[in-house]
Motif scaffolding. Sequence first.
Motif, PDB file in Angstrom:
ATOM      1  N   ARG A 128       8.244   2.339  -7.066  1.00  0.00           N
ATOM      2  CA  ARG A 128       9.686   3.083  -7.045  1.00  0.00           C
ATOM      3  C   ARG A 128       9.514   5.283  -8.169  1.00  0.00           C
ATOM      4  NH1 ARG A 128      13.308  -0.499  -9.359  1.00  0.00           N
ATOM      5  NH2 ARG A 128      14.761  -1.049  -7.656  1.00  0.00           N
ATOM      6  N   GLU A 129       8.524   4.940  -8.685  1.00  0.00           N
ATOM      7  CA  GLU A 129       7.553   6.131 -10.230  1.00  0.00           C
ATOM      8  C   GLU A 129       7.109   6.636  -9.167  1.00  0.00           C
ATOM      9  OE1 GLU A 129       6.121   4.989 -12.999  1.00  0.00           O
ATOM     10  OE2 GLU A 129       7.632   3.977 -14.228  1.00  0.00           O
ATOM     11  N   GLU A 130       5.954   6.086  -8.102  1.00  0.00           N
ATOM     12  CA  GLU A 130       4.720   6.619  -7.438  1.00  0.00           C
ATOM     13  C   GLU A 130       5.888   7.468  -6.012  1.00  0.00           C
ATOM     14  OE1 GLU A 130       1.918   3.733  -6.033  1.00  0.00           O
ATOM     15  OE2 GLU A 130       1.126   4.072  -7.957  1.00  0.00           O
ATOM     16  N   ILE A 131       6.348   6.538  -5.441  1.00  0.00           N
ATOM     17  CA  ILE A 131       7.314   7.264  -4.316  1.00  0.00           C
ATOM     18  C   ILE A 131       8.211   8.741  -4.848  1.00  0.00           C
ATOM     19  CG2 ILE A 131       9.876   7.331  -3.029  1.00  0.00           C
ATOM     20  CD1 ILE A 131       9.192   3.811  -2.562  1.00  0.00           C
ATOM     21  N   ASP A 132       8.743   8.782  -6.110  1.00  0.00           N
ATOM     22  CA  ASP A 132       9.478   9.605  -6.513  1.00  0.00           C
ATOM     23  C   ASP A 132       7.961  11.109  -6.912  1.00  0.00           C
ATOM     24  OD1 ASP A 132      11.977   8.987  -6.149  1.00  0.00           O
ATOM     25  OD2 ASP A 132      12.004   8.516  -8.675  1.00  0.00           O
ATOM     26  N   LYS A 133       7.104  10.731  -7.682  1.00  0.00           N
ATOM     27  CA  LYS A 133       5.598  11.594  -7.301  1.00  0.00           C
ATOM     28  C   LYS A 133       5.433  12.176  -6.375  1.00  0.00           C
ATOM     29  CE  LYS A 133       1.151  11.020  -9.367  1.00  0.00           C
ATOM     30  NZ  LYS A 133       0.697  10.038  -9.633  1.00  0.00           N
ATOM     31  N   PHE A 134       5.460  10.983  -4.942  1.00  0.00           N
ATOM     32  CA  PHE A 134       4.683  11.615  -4.247  1.00  0.00           C
ATOM     33  C   PHE A 134       6.308  12.479  -3.523  1.00  0.00           C
ATOM     34  CE2 PHE A 134       1.001   8.910  -5.305  1.00  0.00           C
ATOM     35  CZ  PHE A 134       0.515   9.698  -5.180  1.00  0.00           C
ATOM     36  N   GLY A 135       7.293  12.351  -3.658  1.00  0.00           N
ATOM     37  CA  GLY A 135       8.062  13.245  -2.862  1.00  0.00           C
ATOM     38  C   GLY A 135       8.623  12.363  -1.588  1.00  0.00           C
ATOM     39  N   ILE A 136       7.868  11.095  -1.624  1.00  0.00           N
ATOM     40  CA  ILE A 136       8.540  10.465  -0.006  1.00  0.00           C
ATOM     41  C   ILE A 136      10.192  10.468  -0.348  1.00  0.00           C
ATOM     42  CG2 ILE A 136       8.024   8.526   1.187  1.00  0.00           C
ATOM     43  CD1 ILE A 136       5.483   8.497  -0.347  1.00  0.00           C
TER      44      ILE A 136
END
Length: 160
Positions: A128-136
């Motif tokens: 979830r953090e990575e999805i938010d970080k990369f704007g997906i």
Amino acid sequence: ERINQTVEIVKHTVDIEEKGVKLKLTIVDTPGFGDAVNNTECWKPITDYIDQQFEQYFRDESGLNRKNIQDNRVHCCLYFISPFGHGLRPVDVEFMKALHEKVNIVPLIAKADCLIPSEIRKLKERIREEIDKFGIKVYQFPECDSDEDEEFKQQDRELK
């Protein structure tokens, strides 16, 4: 000699009927995605396929005979993420970025039953953090109606 990646798009169609509602469900499988040594733009056959389906539907809608149009557009992508890592791989990020404007993406942890609950929780948080970080943009389940019973509301919260 290196073996080239093979992403053959395989379609499986199933007719479903529930409570008198008939639905034709098509599953588009992409075995071999991301398995090659060189994964440069390995998502291209998949994005091309999605674009072709939208273009075909548009052509059919724009034509003279619109009675028997088949809707073969891709409406949802179930994206399976490897459980044996520390989150998303670069190929996962690039694939989802290439698709998130075209189709609803639902990220799933593959083979999650081989992890213990605490590992699953940590992996979900990381993803979830990575999805938010990369704007997906991923699919967000809609809010359930306020007149639903408490058991259904709890089930809805757990899914989210």
